[in-house]
Design an enzyme around this catalytic site. Structure first.
Site, short mmCIF file in Angstrom:
data_model
loop_
_atom_site.label_atom_id
_atom_site.label_comp_id
_atom_site.label_asym_id
_atom_site.label_seq_id
_atom_site.Cartn_x
_atom_site.Cartn_y
_atom_site.Cartn_z
N HIS A 207 -64.18 -34.52 -7.38
CA HIS A 207 -63.32 -35.36 -7.95
C HIS A 207 -63.84 -36.36 -8.73
O HIS A 207 -63.26 -36.71 -9.87
CB HIS A 207 -62.67 -36.35 -6.66
CG HIS A 207 -61.65 -35.74 -5.98
ND1 HIS A 207 -61.68 -35.35 -4.70
CD2 HIS A 207 -60.44 -35.64 -6.57
CE1 HIS A 207 -60.41 -35.01 -4.39
NE2 HIS A 207 -59.57 -34.89 -5.23
N GLU A 449 -59.64 -13.79 -15.42
CA GLU A 449 -60.84 -14.24 -15.05
C GLU A 449 -61.59 -13.43 -13.76
O GLU A 449 -62.69 -13.86 -13.36
CB GLU A 449 -60.53 -15.68 -14.46
CG GLU A 449 -59.44 -15.80 -13.47
CD GLU A 449 -59.20 -17.17 -13.22
OE1 GLU A 449 -59.98 -18.18 -13.25
OE2 GLU A 449 -58.03 -17.21 -12.42
N ASP A 473 -64.51 -18.77 -14.15
CA ASP A 473 -64.70 -17.73 -13.25
C ASP A 473 -65.13 -16.40 -13.64
O ASP A 473 -65.83 -15.86 -12.90
CB ASP A 473 -63.33 -17.68 -12.58
CG ASP A 473 -62.97 -18.70 -11.44
OD1 ASP A 473 -64.01 -19.09 -10.65
OD2 ASP A 473 -61.85 -19.36 -11.51
N CYS A 520 -59.10 -20.66 -21.78
CA CYS A 520 -59.07 -21.82 -21.23
C CYS A 520 -60.32 -22.35 -20.31
O CYS A 520 -60.36 -23.26 -19.93
CB CYS A 520 -57.80 -22.02 -20.44
SG CYS A 520 -57.73 -21.11 -19.00
C1 PEP Z 1 -61.55 -20.79 -15.48
O1 PEP Z 1 -61.81 -20.24 -14.31
O2 PEP Z 1 -62.10 -20.56 -16.63
C2 PEP Z 1 -60.53 -21.84 -15.45
C3 PEP Z 1 -59.84 -22.32 -16.59
O3 PEP Z 1 -59.88 -22.33 -14.22
P1 PEP Z 1 -60.57 -23.20 -13.06
O4 PEP Z 1 -61.70 -23.67 -13.95
O5 PEP Z 1 -59.54 -24.16 -12.78
O6 PEP Z 1 -60.88 -22.39 -12.10
MG MG Z 2 -60.54 -20.11 -12.73
#
Ligand code: PEP
Ligand code: MG
Length: 596
Positions: A207, A449, A473, A520
């Protein structure tokens, strides 16, 4: 921030500087004086009381609880006023701890039975709770230990009349050094008095790290024993991008970092001038530039940094630190607010990505040996359609007010997309039945991912309107490297040839099937990978708002044709290091000032 205090230099002349390396949690460089946050240990004697004092001790306890509740409400209100209600919500969990009947009744019954002063009994009850919590393997519950401890300390302070230096009351600009920071401590930080912070423990996904990024406060975590190596008043440098921390830096080091701060400030300022210019290459190939957000309040920062939309709205933060699941209305209001403020830019709401390292205790997700490979994200949503549908209806309703898109996380195969879409269709029918407006053509996309998704991307592309590559991921699953484990962090390589090939597969498959492909994961915001990703044909880059200006600058400085050549060459290397060195070299050639 500038510090050219001659006296400081004199004072530390004979003190050797100490350089430490931690986990970079939030970017930016700062130099400032340490404020060592008191790791107060209460030493409370075991004081016997008389039978006739029992009622008095219980009354003191109740008074302290009321006082603490009022203190917390005040902080919550102040944060709500000065920042936003989402940051203040963390305190909801604190109020719950205060209202915990089990704790309250145990304290009262032990005061009566053992005839001991309330401070001692309360502390003992709390210690036992902490012990029980620490044995629980559920990560979410483990994180709650800090809530219980923090609230406990507040109650004890009220019982014994001791006040703690509050981050809210701090007048001078300082760098906070702490063993750990509770969410309440972090949420109380303001850029105006906290220059940055460092902690002994913590990881990128805590957090605390998430808060620091959204507050744009530089931070380094996981330094192990920085609290033992510093004291209040020491001079400290922290570099939140590299994880470097220097205690009592000598004049030469200070100058080096002062230069770096100046350079970063200047570059940051120059880069912000690009804010309103289109994100396109020199040969006019347009590229989408999105922001990743966790809270609606971040839309402002996204726009200020030049994002043209929200490429990832991590909706699961709605479910954390809540007593109950968020209602459809509550979610609808948040999605609508983000959609309206981003309009005409797009907003991609990722459906809940719970599980993995993001647990919600009241959902009773059982303990798993491998939570990242377990009941997570879309798997959870499909198994609990009654919870999933509340979110889908909220997104659909909000889609009437802006340019919203839906994205499913952790898709491993086509069936999951079809099942999720079936539930989405049911939600649409329910809304139509009630004559509630929504965007009938709302687009649905998936995150790429999981390696299987990248490998069958051609099949998946026929089911959806867009892809967004989640490298955070994708890297952990394709290289079998736990993304939150520092011991194997050296293997977590975005430039691994296998990762590049998977990214290329996803982009090519998307394009062959006429859908756009974004990214992302954090890799999209790392400058030295931008040329390769652009050359591979990535259509949209989405990242934390602060990373946007640099990526825009890179994209505007190169032609797509040149980027393609760079990507082709990058794919020929056999090791991550070769790719990484090549990528840095190409960027340096293009924009030397990023490396000065
Ligand atoms: C990712 O896995 O790249 C992603 C953007 O999702 P998170 O980081 O929330 O798992
Ligand atoms: Mg992810």
């Amino acid at each position: 921030m500038k510090m050219s205090d001659k006296k400081t230099d004199k004072k530390i002349k004979n003190i050797p500087q100490i350089s430490l390396g931690g986990i970079p949690a939030s970017p930016g460089v700062v130099i400032g004086k340490v404020f060592l946050l008191d790791n107060e240990e209460f030493s409370i004697p075991k004081r016997k009381i008389k039978e006739r004092d029992i009622a008095y001790e219980i009354a003191r306890f109740e008074e302290a609880l009321i006082q603490t509740r009022s203190d917390i409400l005040k902080i919550q209100e102040k944060i709500s006023r000065e920042m936003d209600s989402k940051h203040a919500e963390i305190f909801g969990a604190y109020l719950l701890v205060l209202e915990d009947r089990m704790v309250i009744e145990e304290v009262i019954s032990r005061i009566k039975k053992e005839k001991l002063a309330v401070e001692y009994v309360f502390l003992d009850v709390l210690k036992n709770y902490a012990k029980v919590f620490s044995k629980i393997k559920d990560q979410y519950l483990k994180e709650r230990i800090s809530d219980v401890e923090d609230v406990g300390k507040r109650v004890l302070r009220n019982l014994i009349g001791k006040r703690k230096d509050s981050l809210l009351d701090m007048k001078d600009k300082v760098i906070v050094v702490a063993y750990d920071l509770s969410p309440s401590d972090t949420a109380s930080m303001h850029k105006k008095n906290v220059l940055g912070f460092v902690t002994d423990i913590g990881g990128r996904t805590s957090h605390t790290a998430i808060m620091a990024k959204s507050l744009e406060i530089p931070a380094v975590v996981g330094l192990e024993n920085v609290t033992k190596q510093t004291k209040t008043g020491d001079l400290l440098i922290i570099d939140g991008s590299s994880g470097a921390v220097i205690i009592n830096p000598d004049r030469k080091t200070q100058d080096k970092y002062l230069n770096k701060i100046e350079r970063l400030e200047k570059t940051g300022h120059d880069l912000l001038n690009l804010k309103d210019l289109p994100c396109q290459t020199k040969d006019s190939v347009k590229v989408g530039l999105g922001a990743n957000i966790e809270f609606p309040s971040e839309v402002e920062s996204a726009i200020a940094h030049g994002a043209d939309g929200i490429g990832l709205y991590r909706s699961e933060f709605f479910y954390l630190d809540k007593k109950n699941l968020p209602s459809e209305e509550e979610q609808y209001q948040a999605y609508k607010d983000v959609a309206q403020r981003t309009k005409p830019g797009l907003v991609i709401v990722r459906t809940m990505d719970l599980g993995g390292d993001k647990f919600v205790s009241h959902l009773e997700i059982p303990y798993e040996m491998n939570p990242f490979l377990g009941w997570r994200a879309i798997r959870f949503s499909l198994a609990r359609p009654e919870i999933f549908k509340v979110q889908l209806r909220a997104i659909l309703r909000a889609s009437a007010h802006g340019n919203l898109k839906i994205m499913y996380p952790m898709i491993s195969g086509v069936e999951e997309v079809r099942q999720a879409n079936k539930i989405l269709e049911e939600c649409k029918k329910e809304l139509q039945g009630k004559k509630i407006d929504f965007d009938e053509n709302i687009e649905v996309g998936v995150m790429i991912e999981i390696p299987s998704a990248a490998i069958i991307a051609d099949t998946l592309a026929r089911e959806v309107k867009f892809f967004s590559i989640g490298t955070n991921d994708l890297i952990q699953y394709s290289l079998a490297v736990d993304r939150v484990n520092e011991k194997i962090a050296y293997l977590y390589e975005p430039s691994h040839p296998a990762v590049l090939r998977l990214i290329k597969m996803a982009i090519d498959a998307g394009h062959k099937n006429n859908i756009w492909v974004g990214m992302c994961g954090e890799m999209a915001g790392e400058p030295h990978f931008a040329l390769i990703l652009l050359g591979l044909g990535l259509d949209e880059f989405s990242m934390s708002p602060i990373a946007i200006p640099q990526i825009k600058k890179i994209i505007r400085s190169v032609s797509f044709e040149d980027a393609k050549k760079i990507a082709e060459k990058a794919l020929e290397f056999s090791t991550s290091k070769e790719v990484e060195d090549f990528a840095r070299h190409q960027l340096k050639k293009l924009i030397p000032e990023f490396f000065e």
